[in-house]
Design a protein around this motif. Structure first.
Motif, PDB file in Angstrom:
ATOM      1  N   MET A 135      65.123  39.426  14.498  1.00 33.96           N
ATOM      2  CA  MET A 135      63.930  39.563  15.324  1.00 33.96           C
ATOM      3  C   MET A 135      64.270  40.415  16.539  1.00 33.96           C
ATOM      4  N   GLU A 136      63.698  41.576  16.559  1.00 36.14           N
ATOM      5  CA  GLU A 136      63.995  42.552  17.613  1.00 36.14           C
ATOM      6  C   GLU A 136      63.590  42.060  19.002  1.00 36.14           C
ATOM      7  N   ASN A 137      62.420  41.427  19.102  1.00 33.00           N
ATOM      8  CA  ASN A 137      61.960  40.943  20.404  1.00 33.00           C
ATOM      9  C   ASN A 137      62.873  39.869  20.965  1.00 33.00           C
ATOM     10  N   LYS A 138      63.440  39.054  20.087  1.00 31.53           N
ATOM     11  CA  LYS A 138      64.342  37.991  20.544  1.00 31.53           C
ATOM     12  C   LYS A 138      65.581  38.593  21.187  1.00 31.53           C
ATOM     13  N   GLU A 139      66.160  39.606  20.583  1.00 31.98           N
ATOM     14  CA  GLU A 139      67.345  40.243  21.156  1.00 31.98           C
ATOM     15  C   GLU A 139      67.011  40.958  22.463  1.00 31.98           C
ATOM     16  N   ARG A 140      65.867  41.633  22.491  1.00 34.22           N
ATOM     17  CA  ARG A 140      65.437  42.312  23.727  1.00 34.22           C
ATOM     18  C   ARG A 140      65.268  41.297  24.852  1.00 34.22           C
TER      19      ARG A 140
END
Length: 62
Positions: free
Chosen positions: A1-6
């Protein structure tokens, strides 16, 4: 999940300056998505609940 890492990286850089919801809004995430990400990060033991100035979460020290 890209948003989680961001969000996780932004939380580390934030260092308690903004509260967790405002930080999510800065990343163009709505409140519900921010809360889901926080829940996932807590379950993965990447963050912990702690009063850290304006923000109530911080990265877990490894």
């Amino acid at each position: 999940m890209e948003n989680k890492e961001r969000y996780y990286k932004a939380l580390i850089k934030n260092d308690g300056q903004l509260n967790e919801i405002d930080l999510g809004e800065k990343l163009y995430l709505d409140e519900n998505e921010t809360r889901k990400i926080i829940s996932q990060l807590l379950s993965e033991y990447k963050i912990e609940y702690v009063e850290n100035r304006a923000c109530n979460y911080r990265s877990v020290k490894k």
